[in-house]
Design a protein around this motif. Sequence first.
Motif, PDB file in Angstrom:
ATOM      1  N   LEU A  50       0.986  -1.070   0.128  1.00  4.87           N
ATOM      2  CA  LEU A  50      -0.065   0.122   0.127  1.00  4.87           C
ATOM      3  C   LEU A  50       0.890   1.438  -0.021  1.00  4.87           C
ATOM      4  O   LEU A  50       0.577   2.314  -0.619  1.00  4.87           O
ATOM      5  CB  LEU A  50      -0.987   0.034   1.290  1.00  4.87           C
ATOM      6  N   ALA A  51       1.974   1.283   0.668  1.00  5.89           N
ATOM      7  CA  ALA A  51       2.868   2.529   0.998  1.00  5.89           C
ATOM      8  C   ALA A  51       3.484   2.746  -0.665  1.00  5.89           C
ATOM      9  O   ALA A  51       3.651   3.995  -0.796  1.00  5.89           O
ATOM     10  CB  ALA A  51       3.882   2.215   1.956  1.00  5.89           C
ATOM     11  N   ALA A  52       3.765   1.659  -1.237  1.00  4.99           N
ATOM     12  CA  ALA A  52       4.524   2.020  -2.562  1.00  4.99           C
ATOM     13  C   ALA A  52       3.475   2.574  -3.682  1.00  4.99           C
ATOM     14  O   ALA A  52       4.026   3.111  -4.491  1.00  4.99           O
ATOM     15  CB  ALA A  52       4.790   0.554  -3.310  1.00  4.99           C
ATOM     16  N   CYS A  53       2.362   2.853  -3.223  1.00  2.00           N
ATOM     17  CA  CYS A  53       1.171   3.633  -4.497  1.00  2.00           C
ATOM     18  C   CYS A  53       1.139   4.948  -3.733  1.00  2.00           C
ATOM     19  O   CYS A  53       0.387   5.723  -4.539  1.00  2.00           O
ATOM     20  CB  CYS A  53      -0.099   2.769  -4.254  1.00  2.00           C
ATOM     21  N   ILE A  54       1.766   5.434  -2.715  1.00  2.00           N
ATOM     22  CA  ILE A  54       1.488   6.827  -2.288  1.00  2.00           C
ATOM     23  C   ILE A  54       2.767   7.563  -2.637  1.00  2.00           C
ATOM     24  O   ILE A  54       3.903   7.037  -2.249  1.00  2.00           O
ATOM     25  CB  ILE A  54       1.381   6.826  -0.727  1.00  2.00           C
ATOM     26  N   ASP A  55       2.627   8.778  -2.940  1.00  2.00           N
ATOM     27  CA  ASP A  55       3.390   9.750  -3.343  1.00  2.00           C
ATOM     28  C   ASP A  55       3.815  10.352  -1.947  1.00  2.00           C
ATOM     29  O   ASP A  55       2.902  11.148  -1.561  1.00  2.00           O
ATOM     30  CB  ASP A  55       3.312  10.452  -4.226  1.00  2.00           C
ATOM     31  N   ASP A  56       4.947  10.541  -1.333  1.00  3.19           N
ATOM     32  CA  ASP A  56       5.291  10.995  -0.121  1.00  3.19           C
ATOM     33  C   ASP A  56       5.879  12.437  -0.457  1.00  3.19           C
ATOM     34  O   ASP A  56       6.669  12.679  -0.964  1.00  3.19           O
ATOM     35  CB  ASP A  56       6.225  10.370   0.769  1.00  3.19           C
ATOM     36  N   PRO A  57       4.961  13.528  -0.076  1.00  2.00           N
ATOM     37  CA  PRO A  57       5.480  14.832  -0.251  1.00  2.00           C
ATOM     38  C   PRO A  57       6.533  15.612   0.714  1.00  2.00           C
ATOM     39  O   PRO A  57       6.912  16.519   0.594  1.00  2.00           O
ATOM     40  CB  PRO A  57       4.131  15.556  -0.200  1.00  2.00           C
ATOM     41  N   HIS A  65       8.616   9.036  10.676  1.00  6.34           N
ATOM     42  CA  HIS A  65       7.511   7.769  10.443  1.00  6.34           C
ATOM     43  C   HIS A  65       7.639   7.422   8.871  1.00  6.34           C
ATOM     44  O   HIS A  65       6.829   8.353   8.219  1.00  6.34           O
ATOM     45  CB  HIS A  65       6.306   8.237  10.996  1.00  6.34           C
ATOM     46  N   ARG A  66       8.083   6.503   8.677  1.00  6.45           N
ATOM     47  CA  ARG A  66       7.752   6.112   7.119  1.00  6.45           C
ATOM     48  C   ARG A  66       6.513   5.565   6.868  1.00  6.45           C
ATOM     49  O   ARG A  66       5.627   5.193   7.804  1.00  6.45           O
ATOM     50  CB  ARG A  66       8.874   5.074   6.672  1.00  6.45           C
ATOM     51  N   LEU A  67       6.186   5.748   5.575  1.00  5.41           N
ATOM     52  CA  LEU A  67       4.825   5.554   5.107  1.00  5.41           C
ATOM     53  C   LEU A  67       4.258   4.082   5.447  1.00  5.41           C
ATOM     54  O   LEU A  67       3.248   3.867   5.921  1.00  5.41           O
ATOM     55  CB  LEU A  67       4.390   5.627   3.527  1.00  5.41           C
ATOM     56  N   ASP A  68       5.178   3.089   5.163  1.00  3.90           N
ATOM     57  CA  ASP A  68       5.026   1.641   5.372  1.00  3.90           C
ATOM     58  C   ASP A  68       4.796   1.263   6.856  1.00  3.90           C
ATOM     59  O   ASP A  68       3.960   0.593   7.464  1.00  3.90           O
ATOM     60  CB  ASP A  68       6.103   0.558   4.882  1.00  3.90           C
TER      61      ASP A  68
END
Length: 446
Positions: A50-57, A65-68
């Motif tokens: 799921l985290a790989a689909c989100i562009d982290d701004p 805190h990482r998205l994953d």
Amino acid sequence: MNDPTLPLEGLSPVNGKAIVARFDGGSLSSDSGLIALAEVDKRLRVAATLAACIDDPRRPEMVSHRLDEMIGFRMCMIAAGYEDANDASRLRTDPLFKMAGGRLPCDEDLASQSTICRLENLPDRRMLLAMGHAMIGLYCRSFRTVPSQIVLDIDDTFDTVHGEQQLRLFNAHHDEYGFQPIVVFDDEGRFVAAVLRPAKRPRGREIRAHLRRLVRSIRQHWPHTRILIRGDSHYCAPEVLDWCRANGIAFIFGVATTSTLRKRVATVEASTTRRFERAKTKTKVRRFKEFHDGAASWSRTERIIARVEVGSQGCDTRFIVTNLPGGRARTLYERVYCRRGMAENHIKSWKTHLAADRTSCSKATANQFRLFLHAGAYWLMWGLRAAMPKRAALRLAQFDTLRVRLIKIAARVVEMKTRICLHLPTSCPDHAILRIVLSRIPRLAM
């Protein structure tokens, strides 16, 4: 009086001995079973997918805190019964939640409620579409070998809302405002897809579009796997039937009873009623009839199976339509179509046990992301149950039972220089099955 080390009042003595209870145990957790869920996620890579689909701004050098890590924390919260993001502010210091997220108990605390809230509002429509495809990829990776055939159960469920959320709609049948998401599971309980939508009956074109995206994504992984789609009568739309035939998809759907169909089984109903009346045991009498017919809106006639059942409460007749070749009418109805009812149990696990109906965000994109987060928690619990031995009683347990038996286990956490020791209760009634499950989780497909 916020000092936790003060003794609790109101406890009665036991055999003349006073009870002194304080919250001074130190580094303890009530959810030591999270270590098993963390191992499931390492195999299935749900949070990372799921985290790989989100562009982290955010600026990388400023990220704490990482998205994953945040997604994994949120999914573990849901699986452990803390479905509200507000609970993050209390659980971010829990040593087991930290360890499940890859942190040491002495490391910095996990994400707070406000950080989780910003995460839920981050994905846009493009990112959510990517997540939908990624969830199907996760489903396909959960098989060790490419299956020759899969069975997909499509259904919808009503989700009551109490705010001014986008896409909410009043549903006269439920007499409530809400959503009516479409969800898809396979016949073994694996989660496949979920789409947030208004609380109204889906039309044929909408169902066809949803199935088109779903099947296209599956066939990118398995181009030669046969697909059977099951659903109740309001998925039996002419657009859906035509599309399934044009794309080589097998289907078996319920059909709404009409006066025309009833005429085709009038003789069978009468004879079945007479047989029941002559029977001495007065048990239900069930018979089947097969014929080809079609509604005026259908482009062609289809194979229809009628199930006629007569009991003490009268005659009950149901119809299904299928393009499956061969097979006895009784077998197709009882052993193929009726097993569609298991999808309702899967929805119950996702919606009731994992609170997937907590769609209280104002933005539709945030609520769709929440569906995916709860789907991720579903995958963690499904993986935990799939790791059970086939003859184990918990192999068929509901998710709330698994939570109470295997996750809600207290532990004292002792962090040393080279290792972390978890001191679990010696009297834990399920220590043996937890030991077996941890040894079997590495066998899960990934």
